[in-house]
Write a protein that holds these residues in place. Structure first.
Motif, PDB file in Angstrom:
ATOM      1  N   GLU A  36       0.833  -1.209   0.000  1.00  0.00           N
ATOM      2  CA  GLU A  36       0.000   0.000   0.000  1.00  0.00           C
ATOM      3  C   GLU A  36       0.866   1.258   0.000  1.00  0.00           C
ATOM      4  O   GLU A  36       0.463   2.302  -0.495  1.00  0.00           O
ATOM      5  CB  GLU A  36      -0.915   0.009   1.222  1.00  0.00           C
ATOM      6  CG  GLU A  36      -2.065  -0.979   1.171  1.00  0.00           C
ATOM      7  CD  GLU A  36      -2.939  -0.876   2.410  1.00  0.00           C
ATOM      8  OE1 GLU A  36      -3.847  -0.026   2.424  1.00  0.00           O
ATOM      9  OE2 GLU A  36      -2.704  -1.639   3.356  1.00  0.00           O
ATOM     10  N   GLU A  37       2.049   1.142   0.576  1.00  0.00           N
ATOM     11  CA  GLU A  37       2.955   2.287   0.661  1.00  0.00           C
ATOM     12  C   GLU A  37       3.336   2.805  -0.725  1.00  0.00           C
ATOM     13  O   GLU A  37       3.620   3.995  -0.899  1.00  0.00           O
ATOM     14  CB  GLU A  37       4.207   1.890   1.442  1.00  0.00           C
ATOM     15  CG  GLU A  37       5.105   3.049   1.818  1.00  0.00           C
ATOM     16  CD  GLU A  37       6.227   2.612   2.734  1.00  0.00           C
ATOM     17  OE1 GLU A  37       6.518   3.336   3.693  1.00  0.00           O
ATOM     18  OE2 GLU A  37       6.823   1.533   2.485  1.00  0.00           O
ATOM     19  N   LEU A  38       3.341   1.926  -1.720  1.00  0.00           N
ATOM     20  CA  LEU A  38       3.702   2.321  -3.078  1.00  0.00           C
ATOM     21  C   LEU A  38       2.706   3.317  -3.676  1.00  0.00           C
ATOM     22  O   LEU A  38       3.032   4.054  -4.616  1.00  0.00           O
ATOM     23  CB  LEU A  38       3.775   1.083  -3.986  1.00  0.00           C
ATOM     24  CG  LEU A  38       4.885   0.077  -3.684  1.00  0.00           C
ATOM     25  CD1 LEU A  38       4.631  -1.226  -4.455  1.00  0.00           C
ATOM     26  CD2 LEU A  38       6.241   0.658  -4.054  1.00  0.00           C
ATOM     27  N   LEU A  39       1.500   3.336  -3.143  1.00  0.00           N
ATOM     28  CA  LEU A  39       0.435   4.163  -3.708  1.00  0.00           C
ATOM     29  C   LEU A  39       0.378   5.562  -3.104  1.00  0.00           C
ATOM     30  O   LEU A  39      -0.366   6.414  -3.609  1.00  0.00           O
ATOM     31  CB  LEU A  39      -0.917   3.464  -3.505  1.00  0.00           C
ATOM     32  CG  LEU A  39      -1.017   2.050  -4.090  1.00  0.00           C
ATOM     33  CD1 LEU A  39      -2.291   1.370  -3.609  1.00  0.00           C
ATOM     34  CD2 LEU A  39      -0.980   2.091  -5.612  1.00  0.00           C
ATOM     35  N   VAL A  40       1.169   5.782  -2.059  1.00  0.00           N
ATOM     36  CA  VAL A  40       1.148   7.084  -1.395  1.00  0.00           C
ATOM     37  C   VAL A  40       1.607   8.174  -2.374  1.00  0.00           C
ATOM     38  O   VAL A  40       2.662   8.060  -3.002  1.00  0.00           O
ATOM     39  CB  VAL A  40       2.055   7.080  -0.148  1.00  0.00           C
ATOM     40  CG1 VAL A  40       2.148   8.485   0.451  1.00  0.00           C
ATOM     41  CG2 VAL A  40       1.538   6.091   0.884  1.00  0.00           C
ATOM     42  N   GLY A  41       0.794   9.202  -2.522  1.00  0.00           N
ATOM     43  CA  GLY A  41       1.132  10.289  -3.433  1.00  0.00           C
ATOM     44  C   GLY A  41       0.424  10.218  -4.768  1.00  0.00           C
ATOM     45  O   GLY A  41       0.355  11.220  -5.487  1.00  0.00           O
ATOM     46  N   LEU A  42      -0.112   9.044  -5.111  1.00  0.00           N
ATOM     47  CA  LEU A  42      -0.910   8.942  -6.330  1.00  0.00           C
ATOM     48  C   LEU A  42      -2.283   9.563  -6.088  1.00  0.00           C
ATOM     49  O   LEU A  42      -2.826   9.485  -4.986  1.00  0.00           O
ATOM     50  CB  LEU A  42      -1.084   7.476  -6.756  1.00  0.00           C
ATOM     51  CG  LEU A  42       0.136   6.761  -7.336  1.00  0.00           C
ATOM     52  CD1 LEU A  42      -0.234   5.326  -7.687  1.00  0.00           C
ATOM     53  CD2 LEU A  42       0.680   7.478  -8.560  1.00  0.00           C
ATOM     54  N   SER A  43      -2.849  10.154  -7.118  1.00  0.00           N
ATOM     55  CA  SER A  43      -4.155  10.800  -6.995  1.00  0.00           C
ATOM     56  C   SER A  43      -5.258   9.783  -7.250  1.00  0.00           C
ATOM     57  O   SER A  43      -5.447   9.323  -8.377  1.00  0.00           O
ATOM     58  CB  SER A  43      -4.278  11.957  -7.989  1.00  0.00           C
ATOM     59  OG  SER A  43      -3.300  12.938  -7.731  1.00  0.00           O
ATOM     60  N   GLU A  44      -5.982   9.426  -6.202  1.00  0.00           N
ATOM     61  CA  GLU A  44      -7.075   8.469  -6.336  1.00  0.00           C
ATOM     62  C   GLU A  44      -8.318   9.167  -6.873  1.00  0.00           C
ATOM     63  O   GLU A  44      -8.618  10.301  -6.497  1.00  0.00           O
ATOM     64  CB  GLU A  44      -7.377   7.833  -4.984  1.00  0.00           C
ATOM     65  CG  GLU A  44      -8.379   6.703  -5.040  1.00  0.00           C
ATOM     66  CD  GLU A  44      -8.555   5.985  -3.717  1.00  0.00           C
ATOM     67  OE1 GLU A  44      -9.540   5.233  -3.587  1.00  0.00           O
ATOM     68  OE2 GLU A  44      -7.710   6.180  -2.805  1.00  0.00           O
ATOM     69  N   VAL A  45      -9.029   8.494  -7.782  1.00  0.00           N
ATOM     70  CA  VAL A  45     -10.237   9.055  -8.375  1.00  0.00           C
ATOM     71  C   VAL A  45     -11.340   7.999  -8.367  1.00  0.00           C
ATOM     72  O   VAL A  45     -11.089   6.820  -8.123  1.00  0.00           O
ATOM     73  CB  VAL A  45      -9.991   9.526  -9.832  1.00  0.00           C
ATOM     74  CG1 VAL A  45      -8.987  10.659  -9.862  1.00  0.00           C
ATOM     75  CG2 VAL A  45      -9.507   8.371 -10.709  1.00  0.00           C
ATOM     76  N   GLU A  46     -12.539   8.443  -8.646  1.00  0.00           N
ATOM     77  CA  GLU A  46     -13.648   7.509  -8.790  1.00  0.00           C
ATOM     78  C   GLU A  46     -13.445   6.670 -10.053  1.00  0.00           C
ATOM     79  O   GLU A  46     -12.814   7.110 -11.015  1.00  0.00           O
ATOM     80  CB  GLU A  46     -14.972   8.265  -8.883  1.00  0.00           C
ATOM     81  CG  GLU A  46     -15.368   8.970  -7.604  1.00  0.00           C
ATOM     82  CD  GLU A  46     -15.583   8.000  -6.461  1.00  0.00           C
ATOM     83  OE1 GLU A  46     -16.247   6.960  -6.682  1.00  0.00           O
ATOM     84  OE2 GLU A  46     -15.095   8.273  -5.348  1.00  0.00           O
TER      85      GLU A  46
END
Length: 253
Positions: A36-46
């Protein structure tokens, strides 16, 4: 040092050592899965639904699917697990028979029944420089999803035979990827029509949302070394050995 002071000292030492140990060793505190740490900083969207091959349905059911704004290839490769990244065999856009105006990657995650985070990466080479809408422009899209177990090995002989009969009706060619693994190819039919649409992720910036779209496409599908490959493209197949390119992506040679 009397016995009481000794035990007090020992208790403080153990507590302090435990704190240091947690801070040094438990680097992923707060995460169910360390990736999950790899996803930190990515912009999550619907997002609207996830992609999979409708003839196989292997990745049809997924839990807690999350979508992210498309990023560059380099960024995406740094955002997926190392054991997945080392298996990806990308090629230069110059190997395609069309000019690539957009290269971008979608990362989509979900959870499996073992409470492990599953990564899917879609890497797109697009002739169209405006959006994912092909508008009769050429494209080459590679979708790769983690799937540790070979799904075909768990099928009974009857199930596998039934699958191949269904694929034959769909006009798939069943090729040898390796001595043990198959490579499924779906070309145009004899009337030059697409027998099955290819689905892919499209980001709508105005809505800040990922949609699942589909279009006519040559298609390849395979499981190999812990990954599901779903590859679709529309281009001049007379100008390039597309099967060799697909094998290069999957096998690295």
């Amino acid at each position: 040092m009397n016995i009481n002071r000794f035990y007090l000292y020992l208790s403080i030492t153990l507590i302090f050592t435990g704190i240091i140990s947690c801070s040094e060793d438990d680097k992923h505190s707060g995460y169910i899965d360390p990736n999950e740490e790899l996803l930190v900083g990515l912009s999550e969207v619907e997002g609207y639904d996830h992609t999979y091959n409708y003839d196989f349905n292997i990745l049809k059911e997924r839990e807690s699917v999350d979508f992210y704004v498309p990023v560059s290839f380099n960024e995406a490769l740094n955002r997926i697990p190392a054991d997945m990244r080392t298996k990806l065999n990308l090629f230069s856009a110059s190997e395609l028979p069309f000019t690539t105006n957009i290269q971008e990657a979608n990362i989509v995650t979900s959870w499996n029944d073992k409470n492990k985070l599953v990564f899917q990466i879609q890497m797109s080479y697009l002739e169209n420089d405006e959006s994912y809408d092909t508008n009769f422009k050429d494209f080459f899209i590679v979708s790769i999803t983690q799937h540790p177990e070979n799904p075909f090995e768990t099928m009974s002989e009857t199930e596998l035979e039934t699958l191949h009969e269904d694929l034959s009706k769909r006009e798939y060619d069943i090729l040898n990827l390796t001595a043990q693994d198959s490579l499924y190819y779906l070309p145009k039919d004899e009337d030059n029509l697409w027998p099955r649409m290819f689905d892919y992720y499209k980001y709508d910036e105005s809505q800040n949302r990922i949609f699942k779209e589909s279009t006519g496409s040559y298609q390849y599908y395979a499981w190999y070394d812990g990954l599901i490959y779903k590859i679709g493209f529309n281009m001049d197949v007379e100008a390039v050995d597309e099967e060799a390119l697909v094998r290069q992506i999957i096998l690295g040679n």
